[in-house]
Design a protein around this motif. Structure first.
Motif, mmCIF file in Angstrom:
data_model
loop_
_atom_site.group_PDB
_atom_site.id
_atom_site.type_symbol
_atom_site.label_atom_id
_atom_site.label_comp_id
_atom_site.label_asym_id
_atom_site.label_seq_id
_atom_site.Cartn_x
_atom_site.Cartn_y
_atom_site.Cartn_z
ATOM 1 N N LEU A 1 36.104 21.225 -16.827
ATOM 2 C CA LEU A 1 35.880 22.120 -17.959
ATOM 3 C C LEU A 1 35.510 23.527 -17.493
ATOM 4 O O LEU A 1 34.588 23.705 -16.688
ATOM 5 C CB LEU A 1 34.746 21.557 -18.835
ATOM 6 C CG LEU A 1 34.358 22.383 -20.063
ATOM 7 C CD1 LEU A 1 35.504 22.432 -21.076
ATOM 8 C CD2 LEU A 1 33.097 21.807 -20.713
ATOM 9 N N ALA B 1 33.805 26.308 -18.898
ATOM 10 C CA ALA B 1 32.929 26.311 -20.060
ATOM 11 C C ALA B 1 32.380 27.700 -20.367
ATOM 12 O O ALA B 1 32.202 28.523 -19.478
ATOM 13 C CB ALA B 1 31.765 25.348 -19.814
ATOM 14 N N ALA C 1 28.483 23.020 -22.329
ATOM 15 C CA ALA C 1 29.153 22.276 -21.254
ATOM 16 C C ALA C 1 29.448 20.851 -21.696
ATOM 17 O O ALA C 1 29.423 19.919 -20.891
ATOM 18 C CB ALA C 1 28.293 22.284 -19.998
ATOM 19 N N LEU D 1 31.172 17.695 -22.202
ATOM 20 C CA LEU D 1 32.354 17.067 -21.611
ATOM 21 C C LEU D 1 32.801 15.910 -22.497
ATOM 22 O O LEU D 1 31.985 15.201 -23.056
ATOM 23 C CB LEU D 1 32.018 16.524 -20.226
ATOM 24 C CG LEU D 1 31.742 17.577 -19.149
ATOM 25 C CD1 LEU D 1 31.030 16.942 -17.966
ATOM 26 C CD2 LEU D 1 33.051 18.208 -18.698
ATOM 27 N N VAL E 1 32.190 21.284 -13.937
ATOM 28 C CA VAL E 1 32.108 22.434 -14.837
ATOM 29 C C VAL E 1 32.046 23.725 -14.033
ATOM 30 O O VAL E 1 31.324 23.825 -13.043
ATOM 31 C CB VAL E 1 30.847 22.334 -15.747
ATOM 32 C CG1 VAL E 1 30.633 23.621 -16.539
ATOM 33 C CG2 VAL E 1 30.952 21.131 -16.685
ATOM 34 N N TRP F 1 31.404 27.768 -15.152
ATOM 35 C CA TRP F 1 31.167 28.716 -16.256
ATOM 36 C C TRP F 1 32.182 29.840 -16.203
ATOM 37 O O TRP F 1 32.540 30.319 -15.136
ATOM 38 C CB TRP F 1 29.758 29.315 -16.160
ATOM 39 C CG TRP F 1 28.644 28.335 -16.304
ATOM 40 C CD1 TRP F 1 27.685 28.051 -15.378
ATOM 41 C CD2 TRP F 1 28.338 27.531 -17.455
ATOM 42 N NE1 TRP F 1 26.819 27.114 -15.870
ATOM 43 C CE2 TRP F 1 27.192 26.776 -17.143
ATOM 44 C CE3 TRP F 1 28.924 27.373 -18.719
ATOM 45 C CZ2 TRP F 1 26.619 25.871 -18.051
ATOM 46 C CZ3 TRP F 1 28.353 26.477 -19.607
ATOM 47 C CH2 TRP F 1 27.218 25.743 -19.271
ATOM 48 N N ASN G 1 28.156 21.355 -11.127
ATOM 49 C CA ASN G 1 28.299 22.789 -11.361
ATOM 50 C C ASN G 1 28.892 23.375 -10.078
ATOM 51 O O ASN G 1 28.245 23.373 -9.031
ATOM 52 C CB ASN G 1 26.930 23.408 -11.670
ATOM 53 C CG ASN G 1 26.998 24.920 -11.829
ATOM 54 O OD1 ASN G 1 28.045 25.534 -11.629
ATOM 55 N ND2 ASN G 1 25.871 25.524 -12.178
#
Ligand SMILES: [Zn+2]
Ligand SMILES: [Zn+2]
Length: 213
Positions: free
Chosen positions: A97, A99, A104, A106, A114, A116, A133
């Protein structure tokens, strides 16, 4: 070798990584020597992502595609979006993702990874519950990270260091749009993308029964 932002040089980078002994790794365990985390934040175009994904498969490369659920440029819930995810998986890539902070969330479309979109420093490397992350340790450090943002490798194009096995491991962020569409500057590349998008939209309008006469 010239470090142009086109698919020819992208393929050279993939081959350089293989020559340097790197293997394509997924964000699921701590980096080990020789891991190449090939990461694509898909900001603008699913078509560009799919073009890059096909090329990678031809070169036995595997990447992690991070797709947006909140993009203003594409709709992951559309038939196109659903087909794109299916094709990425069919080619052996991983899908996470991309995001927009702080969301976040999922679902089962995504592997638990993830990145950002346009993060700010305050939260960039914070832990994310139940997901990797990509901007957190141990995956992220300045020395083992290269990004092509806006057609500019801050620390230089990594192909030589990859070929020489110079990185212990590397997370490489590549934005498909800026390699797939032609252009010597970011501005001209984006305009080429928009021209292709216009043609695609005209076909969609016709398919939707719109009279374009
Ligand atoms: Zn290069
Ligand atoms: Zn982004």
């Amino acid at each position: 070798m010239t470090c142009t932002f086109d698919l020819g040089h992208y393929a050279e980078i993939l081959e350089a990584a293989k020559t340097g002994g790197y293997r394509f790794a997924r964000f699921e365990k701590s980096p080990e020597r020789g891991d190449l985390f090939l990461r694509h934040d898909v900001d603008l175009s699913l078509d560009a992502a799919l073009t890059m994904a096909e090329l990678e498969a031809e070169h036995d490369a595997r990447a992690t595609y991070l797709l947006m659920t909140e993009s203003v440029f594409y709709n992951l819930a559309s038939s196109e979006g659903v087909e794109a995810i299916a094709r990425l998986r069919e080619l052996g890539h991983w899908v996470g993702l991309h995001a927009v902070y702080p969301n976040a969330a999922l679902d089962d479309r995504f592997d638990p990874v993830v990145a950002w979109h346009n993060p700010s420093a305050e939260y960039m490397s914070e832990a994310i519950p139940a997901a990797v992350n990509v901007y957190a340790e141990p995956w992220f450090s300045q020395a083992t990270y290269r990004s092509d943002s806006n057609q500019h490798w801050r620390a230089g194009c990594p192909h030589e260091e990859l070929r020489a096995g110079g990185f212990p491991f590397l997370q490489m962020l590549v934005h498909p749009e800026i390699w797939v569409y032609p252009g010597a500057t970011m501005g001209s590349t984006m305009r080429a993308m928009l021209a292709a998008e216009r043609e695609r939209r005209l076909v969609q309008l016709a398919d939707d029964g719109i009279d374009l006469a």
